[in-house]
Design a protein around this motif. Structure first.
Motif, PDB file in Angstrom:
ATOM      1  N   PRO A   1     -10.348 -24.382 -38.915  1.00  0.00           N
ATOM      2  CA  PRO A   1     -11.280 -24.918 -39.921  1.00  0.00           C
ATOM      3  C   PRO A   1     -12.280 -25.925 -39.364  1.00  0.00           C
ATOM      4  O   PRO A   1     -13.393 -26.049 -39.885  1.00  0.00           O
ATOM      5  CB  PRO A   1     -10.343 -25.577 -40.939  1.00  0.00           C
ATOM      6  N   ASP A   2     -11.911 -26.653 -38.298  1.00  0.00           N
ATOM      7  CA  ASP A   2     -12.839 -27.628 -37.724  1.00  0.00           C
ATOM      8  C   ASP A   2     -13.812 -27.005 -36.744  1.00  0.00           C
ATOM      9  O   ASP A   2     -14.617 -27.707 -36.104  1.00  0.00           O
ATOM     10  CB  ASP A   2     -12.061 -28.755 -37.033  1.00  0.00           C
ATOM     11  N   GLY A   3     -13.776 -25.666 -36.614  1.00  0.00           N
ATOM     12  CA  GLY A   3     -14.698 -24.980 -35.728  1.00  0.00           C
ATOM     13  C   GLY A   3     -14.175 -24.771 -34.323  1.00  0.00           C
ATOM     14  O   GLY A   3     -14.816 -24.077 -33.525  1.00  0.00           O
ATOM     15  N   HIS A   4     -13.030 -25.352 -33.988  1.00  0.00           N
ATOM     16  CA  HIS A   4     -12.472 -25.154 -32.654  1.00  0.00           C
ATOM     17  C   HIS A   4     -11.939 -23.724 -32.516  1.00  0.00           C
ATOM     18  O   HIS A   4     -11.466 -23.122 -33.474  1.00  0.00           O
ATOM     19  CB  HIS A   4     -11.352 -26.160 -32.381  1.00  0.00           C
ATOM     20  N   LEU A   5     -12.004 -23.228 -31.297  1.00  0.00           N
ATOM     21  CA  LEU A   5     -11.583 -21.858 -31.029  1.00  0.00           C
ATOM     22  C   LEU A   5     -10.063 -21.761 -30.972  1.00  0.00           C
ATOM     23  O   LEU A   5      -9.408 -22.503 -30.242  1.00  0.00           O
ATOM     24  CB  LEU A   5     -12.180 -21.383 -29.704  1.00  0.00           C
ATOM     25  N   PHE A   6      -9.491 -20.835 -31.754  1.00  0.00           N
ATOM     26  CA  PHE A   6      -8.069 -20.509 -31.654  1.00  0.00           C
ATOM     27  C   PHE A   6      -7.872 -19.398 -30.636  1.00  0.00           C
ATOM     28  O   PHE A   6      -7.006 -19.471 -29.765  1.00  0.00           O
ATOM     29  CB  PHE A   6      -7.527 -20.078 -33.015  1.00  0.00           C
ATOM     30  N   GLY A   7      -8.655 -18.346 -30.761  1.00  0.00           N
ATOM     31  CA  GLY A   7      -8.538 -17.187 -29.874  1.00  0.00           C
ATOM     32  C   GLY A   7      -9.574 -16.155 -30.250  1.00  0.00           C
ATOM     33  O   GLY A   7     -10.651 -16.489 -30.751  1.00  0.00           O
ATOM     34  N   THR A   8      -9.229 -14.896 -30.058  1.00  0.00           N
ATOM     35  CA  THR A   8     -10.190 -13.839 -30.352  1.00  0.00           C
ATOM     36  C   THR A   8      -9.515 -12.607 -30.946  1.00  0.00           C
ATOM     37  O   THR A   8      -8.328 -12.360 -30.719  1.00  0.00           O
ATOM     38  CB  THR A   8     -10.939 -13.392 -29.069  1.00  0.00           C
ATOM     39  N   LEU A   9     -10.293 -11.881 -31.700  1.00  0.00           N
ATOM     40  CA  LEU A   9      -9.988 -10.501 -32.087  1.00  0.00           C
ATOM     41  C   LEU A   9     -10.878  -9.641 -31.209  1.00  0.00           C
ATOM     42  O   LEU A   9     -12.105  -9.797 -31.224  1.00  0.00           O
ATOM     43  CB  LEU A   9     -10.320 -10.278 -33.563  1.00  0.00           C
ATOM     44  N   CYS A  10     -10.287  -8.750 -30.411  1.00  0.00           N
ATOM     45  CA  CYS A  10     -11.118  -8.011 -29.467  1.00  0.00           C
ATOM     46  C   CYS A  10     -10.579  -6.606 -29.229  1.00  0.00           C
ATOM     47  O   CYS A  10      -9.422  -6.302 -29.554  1.00  0.00           O
ATOM     48  CB  CYS A  10     -11.239  -8.759 -28.141  1.00  0.00           C
ATOM     49  N   ALA A  11     -11.451  -5.768 -28.675  1.00  0.00           N
ATOM     50  CA  ALA A  11     -11.089  -4.381 -28.377  1.00  0.00           C
ATOM     51  C   ALA A  11     -11.830  -3.932 -27.136  1.00  0.00           C
ATOM     52  O   ALA A  11     -12.970  -4.365 -26.887  1.00  0.00           O
ATOM     53  CB  ALA A  11     -11.436  -3.470 -29.551  1.00  0.00           C
ATOM     54  N   ILE A  12     -11.198  -3.067 -26.346  1.00  0.00           N
ATOM     55  CA  ILE A  12     -11.850  -2.471 -25.173  1.00  0.00           C
ATOM     56  C   ILE A  12     -11.505  -0.988 -25.103  1.00  0.00           C
ATOM     57  O   ILE A  12     -10.494  -0.536 -25.655  1.00  0.00           O
ATOM     58  CB  ILE A  12     -11.423  -3.165 -23.861  1.00  0.00           C
ATOM     59  N   ASP A  13     -12.371  -0.256 -24.416  1.00  0.00           N
ATOM     60  CA  ASP A  13     -12.148   1.177 -24.242  1.00  0.00           C
ATOM     61  C   ASP A  13     -12.722   1.598 -22.897  1.00  0.00           C
ATOM     62  O   ASP A  13     -13.738   1.041 -22.451  1.00  0.00           O
ATOM     63  CB  ASP A  13     -12.820   1.972 -25.368  1.00  0.00           C
ATOM     64  N   PRO A  14     -12.100   2.567 -22.227  1.00  0.00           N
ATOM     65  CA  PRO A  14     -12.599   3.001 -20.921  1.00  0.00           C
ATOM     66  C   PRO A  14     -13.827   3.904 -20.996  1.00  0.00           C
ATOM     67  O   PRO A  14     -14.384   4.264 -19.962  1.00  0.00           O
ATOM     68  CB  PRO A  14     -11.405   3.754 -20.328  1.00  0.00           C
ATOM     69  N   GLN A  15     -14.260   4.272 -22.201  1.00  0.00           N
ATOM     70  CA  GLN A  15     -15.430   5.136 -22.369  1.00  0.00           C
ATOM     71  C   GLN A  15     -16.478   4.440 -23.239  1.00  0.00           C
ATOM     72  O   GLN A  15     -16.125   3.698 -24.162  1.00  0.00           O
ATOM     73  CB  GLN A  15     -15.030   6.459 -23.019  1.00  0.00           C
ATOM     74  N   PRO A  16     -17.771   4.677 -22.992  1.00  0.00           N
ATOM     75  CA  PRO A  16     -18.810   4.148 -23.875  1.00  0.00           C
ATOM     76  C   PRO A  16     -18.633   4.691 -25.293  1.00  0.00           C
ATOM     77  O   PRO A  16     -18.110   5.796 -25.491  1.00  0.00           O
ATOM     78  CB  PRO A  16     -20.111   4.650 -23.243  1.00  0.00           C
TER      79      PRO A  16
END
Length: 346
Positions: free
Chosen positions: A117-132
């Protein structure tokens, strides 16, 4: 009165049992809708990038794995050097140069910050793939932002709930206290360590353990009597109790040995906290040897306390070898020249 089984619709709307289930289902939804071989919810602590939950279909990434934050696409995304959505991550210079791209095949990327809530970073939601991936992925940005905000909200609410649970645990374990000092005894310490270890694993939370041992207690008992020694123990306990935060755990593990479990304390904050403890102890004319260690996400709190204990005894041996006279209670200053360099984490 008879009860009926829930219909398929009502079963689909049943609230999730906990944060873990909600996060797993969210990642499954994102995979089904957008593809990508790997979806993750992560936490950042210093340069540790900790996988909390994963939906993996080819990379072999599991919860609990730790990577270098500065090597990741996400670190560059958070700093604004790369976009949230990169259907062809090779076309983004910041991502092309990221070391993690040299370790695993990544040609498409999605990353959204998870914020407190104070704007500090907790982490990320992310995704990767080996193909475009198709360029139409950019149209999913509002949907992804909404999912990230939902996850941030759920995480924050769960963290706040866990803080209340932690306080309740402390209150319930008041029976496991040391009769002389009123601090937690060994049994209370072990129980609270176990519950905190579970939180560290679930949320990637940091923690630091400090181990302290009174110097010269045997000599005080032999020369001034055990009553004087007991006074030193009780005085030390009072100084520790007044120095720590409300959420921390302070225990007398036995004899003249004490321990502090500083929850949610990263290695970067530990040295100043150790200094504050020593300053408080010295102000009362008491001398103690102190060692500390911060939990590494790859290891447990049991490993952490073993490291802190080893450092404390190393310091104690140095102080004893350097001592040239017998100190007495409330009359000897701690020798700052004998303090440990305070290395950071396990």
């Amino acid at each position: 009165m008879t009860t009926t089984s829930p219909t398929p619709l009502s079963a689909a709307l049943t609230p999730f049992q906990n944060l873990a289930e909600a996060t797993h289902q969210t990642l499954a939804l994102l995979h089904n809708r957008l593809g990508f071989q790997l979806w993750m919810v992560t936490r950042t602590e210093g340069n540790d990038w900790i996988v909390l939950v994963s939906n993996d279909h080819g990379y072999g990434v599991e919860p609990g794995q730790v990577f270098r934050w500065c090597d990741s696409f996400c670190s560059r995304m958070v700093q604004g050097f790369g976009p949230n959505i990169a259907p062809d991550s090779r076309a983004v210079a910041a991502y092309l140069e990221a070391p993690i791209g040299q370790q695993v095949e990544i040609q498409a990327y999605i990353g959204m910050p998870l914020l407190r809530p104070d704007g500090h970073l907790f982490g990320t939601l992310c995704a990767i793939d080996p193909q475009p991936q198709p360029d139409r992925l950019h149209h999913e940005l509002p949907f992804l932002q909404l999912q990230a905000r939902f996850l941030s909200t759920l995480i924050e609410q769960d963290l706040q709930a866990q803080e209340m649970v932690r306080r309740l645990e402390h209150a319930q374990l008041q029976a496991h206290t040391d009769s002389m000092t009123g601090l937690y005894n060994r049994r209370g310490w072990d129980l609270l360590m176990a519950t905190e270890e579970e939180r560290c694993r679930r949320y990637g939370s940091p923690a630091t353990i400090f181990v302290l041992d009174l110097d010269w207690l045997k000599q005080i008992n032999d020369t001034l009597g055990h009553q004087a020694g007991d006074q030193v123990i009780m005085a030390a306990a009072n100084h520790l109790r007044q120095t720590v935060r409300a959420s921390d755990v302070v225990a007398r593990l036995g004899g003249d040995e004490f321990a502090i479990l500083a929850v949610e304390m990263a290695a970067s904050d530990a040295e100043s906290f150790a200094q504050r403890i020593l300053d408080s102890i010295e102000a009362g004319g008491i001398q103690m040897s102190l060692g500390w260690a911060s939990r590494d996400p790859r290891h447990s709190l049991q490993t952490t306390i073993a490291t802190a204990d080893e450092r404390m005894y190393r310091i104690k041996q140095l102080r004893q070898r350097a001592a040239s006279h017998l100190p007495t209670f409330c009359s000897y200053p701690a020798s700052r020249s004998l303090r440990d360099p305070m290395p950071g984490s396990v």
